[in-house]
Write a protein that holds these residues in place. Sequence first.
Motif, PDB file in Angstrom:
ATOM      1  N   ILE A 263     -11.710  -6.977 -11.890  1.00 23.28           N
ATOM      2  CA  ILE A 263     -10.743  -7.890 -11.101  1.00 23.28           C
ATOM      3  C   ILE A 263      -9.558  -7.425 -10.720  1.00 23.28           C
ATOM      4  O   ILE A 263      -9.084  -7.579  -9.521  1.00 23.28           O
ATOM      5  N   GLU A 264      -9.056  -6.643 -11.388  1.00 25.86           N
ATOM      6  CA  GLU A 264      -7.747  -5.755 -11.307  1.00 25.86           C
ATOM      7  C   GLU A 264      -7.764  -4.678 -10.241  1.00 25.86           C
ATOM      8  O   GLU A 264      -7.203  -4.695  -9.251  1.00 25.86           O
ATOM      9  N   THR A 265      -9.097  -3.901 -10.511  1.00 28.78           N
ATOM     10  CA  THR A 265      -9.129  -2.706  -9.346  1.00 28.78           C
ATOM     11  C   THR A 265     -10.058  -3.170  -8.059  1.00 28.78           C
ATOM     12  O   THR A 265      -9.380  -2.764  -7.012  1.00 28.78           O
ATOM     13  N   GLN A 266     -10.842  -4.185  -8.210  1.00 30.02           N
ATOM     14  CA  GLN A 266     -11.692  -4.259  -6.995  1.00 30.02           C
ATOM     15  C   GLN A 266     -11.082  -5.602  -6.227  1.00 30.02           C
ATOM     16  O   GLN A 266     -11.035  -5.527  -5.029  1.00 30.02           O
ATOM     17  N   LEU A 267     -10.863  -6.602  -6.889  1.00 29.84           N
ATOM     18  CA  LEU A 267     -10.155  -7.920  -6.242  1.00 29.84           C
ATOM     19  C   LEU A 267      -8.567  -7.740  -6.047  1.00 29.84           C
ATOM     20  O   LEU A 267      -8.288  -7.794  -4.728  1.00 29.84           O
ATOM     21  N   LYS A 268      -7.921  -7.696  -6.963  1.00 27.18           N
ATOM     22  CA  LYS A 268      -6.612  -7.329  -6.726  1.00 27.18           C
ATOM     23  C   LYS A 268      -6.242  -6.096  -6.045  1.00 27.18           C
ATOM     24  O   LYS A 268      -5.218  -6.176  -5.255  1.00 27.18           O
ATOM     25  N   GLY A 269      -6.831  -4.770  -6.458  1.00 25.81           N
ATOM     26  CA  GLY A 269      -6.506  -3.563  -5.979  1.00 25.81           C
ATOM     27  C   GLY A 269      -6.938  -3.619  -4.596  1.00 25.81           C
ATOM     28  O   GLY A 269      -6.107  -2.842  -3.644  1.00 25.81           O
ATOM     29  N   ARG A 270      -7.822  -4.268  -4.120  1.00 27.46           N
ATOM     30  CA  ARG A 270      -8.005  -4.270  -2.420  1.00 27.46           C
ATOM     31  C   ARG A 270      -7.511  -5.390  -1.635  1.00 27.46           C
ATOM     32  O   ARG A 270      -7.795  -5.704  -0.708  1.00 27.46           O
ATOM     33  N   GLY A 271      -6.534  -6.305  -2.427  1.00 27.35           N
ATOM     34  CA  GLY A 271      -6.016  -7.282  -1.526  1.00 27.35           C
ATOM     35  C   GLY A 271      -6.845  -8.782  -1.515  1.00 27.35           C
ATOM     36  O   GLY A 271      -6.293  -9.410  -0.761  1.00 27.35           O
ATOM     37  N   LEU A 272      -7.931  -8.803  -2.071  1.00 27.73           N
ATOM     38  CA  LEU A 272      -8.952  -9.775  -1.923  1.00 27.73           C
ATOM     39  C   LEU A 272      -8.359 -10.918  -2.643  1.00 27.73           C
ATOM     40  O   LEU A 272      -8.821 -12.084  -2.429  1.00 27.73           O
TER      41      LEU A 272
ATOM     42  N   SER B  13      -4.415 -12.615  -4.628  1.00 26.22           N
ATOM     43  CA  SER B  13      -3.100 -12.266  -4.729  1.00 26.22           C
ATOM     44  C   SER B  13      -2.742 -11.628  -6.056  1.00 26.22           C
ATOM     45  O   SER B  13      -3.307 -11.715  -7.195  1.00 26.22           O
ATOM     46  N   PRO B  14      -1.697 -10.839  -6.117  1.00 27.28           N
ATOM     47  CA  PRO B  14      -1.301 -10.276  -7.245  1.00 27.28           C
ATOM     48  C   PRO B  14      -0.994 -11.232  -8.293  1.00 27.28           C
ATOM     49  O   PRO B  14      -1.592 -11.033  -9.497  1.00 27.28           O
ATOM     50  N   GLU B  15      -0.556 -12.400  -8.122  1.00 22.42           N
ATOM     51  CA  GLU B  15      -0.186 -13.330  -9.274  1.00 22.42           C
ATOM     52  C   GLU B  15      -1.670 -14.103  -9.728  1.00 22.42           C
ATOM     53  O   GLU B  15      -1.465 -14.687 -10.872  1.00 22.42           O
ATOM     54  N   ASP B  16      -2.767 -13.950  -8.990  1.00 23.53           N
ATOM     55  CA  ASP B  16      -3.903 -14.485  -9.353  1.00 23.53           C
ATOM     56  C   ASP B  16      -4.262 -14.165 -10.906  1.00 23.53           C
ATOM     57  O   ASP B  16      -5.207 -14.767 -11.506  1.00 23.53           O
ATOM     58  N   THR B  17      -4.237 -12.698 -11.448  1.00 17.40           N
ATOM     59  CA  THR B  17      -4.592 -12.213 -12.436  1.00 17.40           C
ATOM     60  C   THR B  17      -3.893 -12.863 -13.625  1.00 17.40           C
ATOM     61  O   THR B  17      -4.216 -12.600 -14.958  1.00 17.40           O
ATOM     62  N   GLU B  18      -2.657 -13.448 -13.305  1.00 16.41           N
ATOM     63  CA  GLU B  18      -1.932 -14.481 -14.401  1.00 16.41           C
ATOM     64  C   GLU B  18      -2.511 -15.750 -14.617  1.00 16.41           C
ATOM     65  O   GLU B  18      -1.880 -16.498 -15.237  1.00 16.41           O
ATOM     66  N   LEU B  19      -3.487 -15.919 -13.980  1.00 17.48           N
ATOM     67  CA  LEU B  19      -4.171 -17.243 -14.047  1.00 17.48           C
ATOM     68  C   LEU B  19      -5.052 -17.434 -15.507  1.00 17.48           C
ATOM     69  O   LEU B  19      -5.260 -18.762 -15.964  1.00 17.48           O
ATOM     70  N   PHE B  20      -5.277 -16.459 -16.133  1.00 17.85           N
ATOM     71  CA  PHE B  20      -5.935 -16.552 -17.549  1.00 17.85           C
ATOM     72  C   PHE B  20      -5.238 -15.606 -18.425  1.00 17.85           C
ATOM     73  O   PHE B  20      -4.665 -14.583 -18.060  1.00 17.85           O
TER      74      PHE B  20
END
Length: 271
Positions: free
Chosen positions: A213-222, A224-231
């Motif tokens: 999720i960090e590298t492919q979704l967040k890293g490629r802008g798919l 938002s940066p704050e979305d990884t703070e949802l869990f």
Amino acid sequence: MAPEITPQPSKRRLLRGPLLLRNDDTEGSTFDQRLLEAGADHDWKHADPWRILRIQSEFVSGFDALTDLPKAVTVFGSARLNEGTPEYEQSRQLGAALVEAGYAVITGGGPGLMEGPNRGAHEAEGLSVGLGIELPHEQRLNDWVDVGINFRYFFVRKTMFLKYSQAFITLPGGFGTMDELFEVLCMVQTGKVTNYPIVLMGVDFWSPLVEWIETQLKGRGLISPEDTELFLLTDSIEEAVNHIVEAHKVMPDGRLTGNKDSLDEAQKYAE
């Protein structure tokens, strides 16, 4: 003394929606499958207008059964990690810890890491809720469920999880658990539900997915940066429960703001 009589192993029991039937071999598909498949069906019991009424009845039954539910946490997890595994014992302790923190515990009502939290909640004298689903193989609500409902349709069941839970903890699991996790993440991310806390329990299990999720979704802008703070990712039951309790201190849901004593309400509800 009467002889001991047990059911024949060949006489399987299946849940068909809310019904428990023994040796039902007359229908080879689920209600979801018959709703979504393309083939025409002229049987009045399966025609789309009748299905609409059946779907409506499932929503009514679910809302009616759960409307007075106190604040609750849903625990998702595999049906295949049963008693004797470290994950099962952890899930059992988690159920008890949630009750001690004042929450009812909701699961999918099945075996494995659904049974464990239900069992822990029941043993801690809290409210243990199971929301089951019709599947094309043998199943039942586990023995530790105090309040149980069985659904025909996945989307109705998902609505009940989202409507009556104020937090979600996801234990290790397969496709079903992944589906439930990403459903919740999507609903929170898009603002379709309140930003309820989400916990991933099992660092070794979840870390590869979190890294992706960090590298492919967040890293490629798919996302938002704050979305990884949802869990929150953790192995600690104490940290997981404290994370939920602290998040709920600033949330407006009436079930979280002291309008009810949730533990007393849970005990009354179970009675």
